[in-house]
Design an enzyme around this catalytic site. Structure first.
Site, PDB file in Angstrom:
ATOM      1  N   LYS A  45      41.853  45.393  43.287  1.00 36.39           N
ATOM      2  CA  LYS A  45      42.086  46.343  42.193  1.00 36.39           C
ATOM      3  C   LYS A  45      40.996  47.416  42.162  1.00 36.39           C
ATOM      4  O   LYS A  45      40.895  48.188  41.230  1.00 36.39           O
ATOM      5  CB  LYS A  45      42.064  45.609  40.843  1.00 36.39           C
ATOM      6  CG  LYS A  45      43.228  44.702  40.582  1.00 36.39           C
ATOM      7  CD  LYS A  45      43.369  44.387  39.086  1.00 36.39           C
ATOM      8  CE  LYS A  45      42.410  43.399  38.564  1.00 36.39           C
ATOM      9  NZ  LYS A  45      42.671  42.986  37.179  1.00 36.39           N
ATOM     10  N   LYS A  47      37.997  46.869  41.473  1.00 34.29           N
ATOM     11  CA  LYS A  47      37.183  46.591  40.296  1.00 34.29           C
ATOM     12  C   LYS A  47      36.076  45.643  40.718  1.00 34.29           C
ATOM     13  O   LYS A  47      36.333  44.664  41.409  1.00 34.29           O
ATOM     14  CB  LYS A  47      38.035  45.894  39.215  1.00 34.29           C
ATOM     15  CG  LYS A  47      38.570  46.847  38.170  1.00 34.29           C
ATOM     16  CD  LYS A  47      39.103  46.050  36.986  1.00 34.29           C
ATOM     17  CE  LYS A  47      39.281  46.940  35.789  1.00 34.29           C
ATOM     18  NZ  LYS A  47      39.742  46.232  34.607  1.00 34.29           N
TER      19      LYS A  47
HETATM   20  N1  C2G Z   1      42.341  45.789  26.598  1.00 37.76           N
HETATM   21  C1  C2G Z   1      42.574  46.211  25.295  1.00 37.76           C
HETATM   22  N2  C2G Z   1      41.683  47.025  24.683  1.00 37.76           N
HETATM   23  C2  C2G Z   1      40.548  47.425  25.347  1.00 37.76           C
HETATM   24  C3  C2G Z   1      40.295  46.987  26.664  1.00 37.76           C
HETATM   25  C4  C2G Z   1      41.215  46.160  27.283  1.00 37.76           C
HETATM   26  O1  C2G Z   1      43.607  45.860  24.688  1.00 37.76           O
HETATM   27  N3  C2G Z   1      39.668  48.230  24.699  1.00 37.76           N
HETATM   28  C5  C2G Z   1      43.343  44.916  27.230  1.00 37.76           C
HETATM   29  C6  C2G Z   1      43.950  45.553  28.477  1.00 37.76           C
HETATM   30  O2  C2G Z   1      45.005  46.448  28.113  1.00 37.76           O
HETATM   31  C7  C2G Z   1      44.471  44.325  29.224  1.00 37.76           C
HETATM   32  C8  C2G Z   1      43.452  43.241  28.822  1.00 37.76           C
HETATM   33  O3  C2G Z   1      42.738  43.722  27.671  1.00 37.76           O
HETATM   34  O4  C2G Z   1      45.759  43.948  28.718  1.00 37.76           O
HETATM   35  C9  C2G Z   1      42.467  42.952  29.926  1.00 37.76           C
HETATM   36  O5  C2G Z   1      41.881  44.180  30.317  1.00 37.76           O
HETATM   37  P1  C2G Z   1      41.254  44.273  31.808  1.00 37.76           P
HETATM   38  O6  C2G Z   1      40.343  43.136  32.011  1.00 37.76           O
HETATM   39  O7  C2G Z   1      40.783  45.665  32.022  1.00 37.76           O
HETATM   40  O8  C2G Z   1      42.567  43.996  32.665  1.00 37.76           O
HETATM   41  P2  C2G Z   1      43.054  44.806  33.962  1.00 37.76           P
HETATM   42  O9  C2G Z   1      41.933  44.972  34.900  1.00 37.76           O
HETATM   43  O10 C2G Z   1      43.796  45.969  33.460  1.00 37.76           O
HETATM   44  O11 C2G Z   1      44.020  43.718  34.660  1.00 37.76           O
HETATM   45  O12 C2G Z   1      47.932  42.234  36.819  1.00 37.76           O
HETATM   46  C10 C2G Z   1      47.401  42.905  35.694  1.00 37.76           C
HETATM   47  C11 C2G Z   1      45.944  43.180  35.849  1.00 37.76           C
HETATM   48  O13 C2G Z   1      45.247  42.035  36.293  1.00 37.76           O
HETATM   49  C12 C2G Z   1      45.375  43.695  34.525  1.00 37.76           C
END
Ligand code: C2G
Length: 153
Positions: A45, A47
């Site tokens: 990703k 990341k």
């Molecule tokens: N999130 C949120 N508010 C934020 C930050 C994050 O609601 N201020 C939510 C994101 O929308 C996501 C969850 O928290 O639903 C986890 O965020 P991340 O760890 O950034 O997830 P991501 O890297 O987007 O991984 O297959 C899907 C991916 O693995 C999603």
């Protein structure tokens, strides 16, 4: 029949945005399963989480609103997970809006508003800025700039 809810994410530097999302998802059913991205999948990703998978999974799994944590190894495991865990609802933040509509043939798909003003990437930047090595490097740069200014005076 139990309504199982699933979501996926990195959940690095766990913060209130993650918590509020999980709380809202838990309230959509009876059980919440969270698939936490492995470090290897995060690389896919593009990341780089500060906290390794084991730590991120332990924190998410410690929440009373989370019934089970599984690893997220790839983009393509969702349909199989939905069948394997008898999922009724797939939910995720609306930064993914529309991206998982193909799962609607398997279960409900919901996109929930993100919590504004908090993000792991901002926390990562702050953590890196506070890194002692970074501060030392900044001091060295400052000394050089100081010397350059003196040379021009
Ligand atoms: N999130 C949120 N508010 C934020 C930050 C994050 O609601 N201020 C939510 C994101 O929308 C996501 C969850 O928290 O639903 C986890 O965020 P991340 O760890 O950034 O997830 P991501 O890297 O987007 O991984 O297959 C899907 C991916 O693995 C999603």
């Amino acid at each position: 029949m139990a309504r199982n809810v699933i979501t996926y994410g990195t959940f690095d530097m766990f913060h209130v945005g993650h918590l509020r999302l999980l709380q809202r998802l838990r309230n959509l059913g009876d059980r919440l399963i969270v698939a936490v991205s492995t470090d290897e999948f995060n690389a896919a990703k593009n990341k780089k989480a500060i906290i390794p998978y084991e730590g991120r999974a332990e924190i998410v799994g410690s929440l009373k609103i989370v019934d089970q944590v599984i690893p997220e190894h790839s983009w393509d495991q969702k349909a199989a997970d939905i069948k394997k865990y008898d999922i009724s609802v797939f939910g995720i933040g609306d930064d993914w809006s529309g991206k998982f509509d193909h799962l609607k043939v398997h279960c409900e798909v919901v996109y929930l508003p993100r919590t504004p003003d908090v993000s792991s990437s901002a926390l990562r930047r702050m953590a890196r800025a506070l890194d002692p090595e970074m501060i030392e490097r900044l001091r060295e740069v400052h000394a050089v700039l100081d010397q350059m200014v003196r040379n021009f005076e």
